[in-house]
Scaffold this active site. Structure first.
Site, PDB file in Angstrom:
ATOM      1  N   ASP A 148       0.842  -1.202   0.000  1.00  0.00           N
ATOM      2  CA  ASP A 148       0.000   0.000   0.000  1.00  0.00           C
ATOM      3  C   ASP A 148       0.875   1.249   0.000  1.00  0.00           C
ATOM      4  OD1 ASP A 148      -2.955   1.123   0.888  1.00  0.00           O
ATOM      5  OD2 ASP A 148      -1.336   2.289   1.801  1.00  0.00           O
ATOM      6  N   TYR A 178       3.001   9.873  -0.320  1.00  0.00           N
ATOM      7  CA  TYR A 178       4.142   9.280   0.383  1.00  0.00           C
ATOM      8  C   TYR A 178       5.463   9.544  -0.343  1.00  0.00           C
ATOM      9  CZ  TYR A 178       0.424   6.469   2.586  1.00  0.00           C
ATOM     10  OH  TYR A 178      -0.711   6.038   3.232  1.00  0.00           O
ATOM     11  N   LYS A 196      -2.926   6.005  -4.088  1.00  0.00           N
ATOM     12  CA  LYS A 196      -4.025   6.916  -3.738  1.00  0.00           C
ATOM     13  C   LYS A 196      -3.825   8.279  -4.386  1.00  0.00           C
ATOM     14  CE  LYS A 196      -3.722   4.809   0.855  1.00  0.00           C
ATOM     15  NZ  LYS A 196      -2.284   4.451   0.808  1.00  0.00           N
ATOM     16  N   HIS A 244      -7.513   9.699  -1.487  1.00  0.00           N
ATOM     17  CA  HIS A 244      -6.795   9.640  -0.215  1.00  0.00           C
ATOM     18  C   HIS A 244      -7.554  10.279   0.944  1.00  0.00           C
ATOM     19  CE1 HIS A 244      -2.408   9.315   1.379  1.00  0.00           C
ATOM     20  NE2 HIS A 244      -3.284   9.028   2.310  1.00  0.00           N
TER      21      HIS A 244
END
Length: 279
Positions: free
Chosen positions: A46, A51, A76, A109
């Site tokens: 994931d 990120y 996401k 997200h």
């Protein structure tokens, strides 16, 4: 090697119930730790645009020796990329970084209610699924009300909702709503984010009874109540330890005790999706 159980989405596709999350993992570290996760037995990874490690995850995918057909990859759409056209273009960037032609799961997200682009963003995800670029689509950090709005606007029900969930904030009401609509529940920060949860006396007692760690007990609880769970660690021993939670079989009274540790809203660690407003 032990394999994660799989759960079935409302679109007929499946997801490994235990995955590996890479939140706060730097891109130059992601390739190494995701490689270690693959070696430990994880097949569900994931990540997210926010990120900033999709490229590192992509390198790990390419060097893993595991075929994509045996993997499950999630990313996401970040808040600044919401909106129909921005979602489509940012998705292509993510796919280039991941080195994939087709994605297993794409999520919005955050709800970002003040931004109010989530319906148009959802329509873009629906289009990507129709085009065959994404197998399954869902949301992250969404409320019951916003999920209902997406369904009403498009006729398409999200397959999953990824939100903060752990024994001190177990989201029972939201999980009940999701179950009614055939939506899977996925837990981020499944172990909490500090010592408070891991030092809970009730959890320590259950861990001692089973001869395992508190973290393994908590992961086993998520699995027992039907959550998809994505613990994160960059330490190889913990990566292996978390995956070994698949072998922990809690008794019904253990599950009930852990579910009873819920503190409601007071147990929340992260932002409230209904008030999320950040880029």
């Amino acid at each position: 090697m032990t394999e994660s159980p799989v759960l079935t989405f409302n679109d007929g596709n499946t997801i490994p119930q235990l995955g590996y999350g890479v939140w706060q993992v730097e891109d130059n570290v992601a390739e190494d730790v995701v490689g270690k996760a693959f070696a430990a037995g994880y097949r569900h990874i994931d990540t997210a645009q926010a990120y900033q490690n999709e490229s590192g995850v992509g390198r790990a995918i390419a060097s893993s020796g595991v075929g994509h057909e045996d993997m499950f990859i999630t990313t996401k759409i970040w808040n600044s990329n919401q909106g129909y056209e921005a979602t489509l273009s940012s998705f292509e960037e993510s796919m280039q970084k991941l080195g994939l032609e087709k994605l297993d799961l794409l999520l919005i997200h955050w709800l970002q209610p003040k931004q109010s682009k989530y319906v148009d963003t959802w329509k873009a995800l629906v289009e990507l699924q129709k085009q065959g670029r994404v197998k399954t689509i869902g949301v992250s950090n969404f409320t019951k009300e916003a999920i209902t709005e997406l369904i009403d606007a498009t006729g398409v029900t999200p397959a999953i909702n990824q939100v903060e969930t752990h024994p001190h904030f177990n989201q029972a009401d939201l999980r009940a709503f999701e179950k009614e609509h055939g939506i899977l529940h996925e837990s981020w920060s499944p172990l909490g984010q500090g010592k408070e949860l891991l030092e809970d006396p009730a959890l320590q007692q259950i861990a001692q009874k089973h001869g395992v760690t508190v973290a393994q007990v908590v992961i086993a609880w998520h699995l027992a109540v039907g959550n998809v769970v994505i613990p994160k660690s960059v330490t190889q021993s913990r990566i292996v330890e978390n995956f070994a939670a698949l072998d922990v079989k809690l008794q019904d009274d253990d599950v009930a005790t852990i579910s009873g540790l819920d503190k409601g809203a007071e147990g929340r660690i992260g932002p409230d999706p209904a008030e999320s407003d950040f880029q």
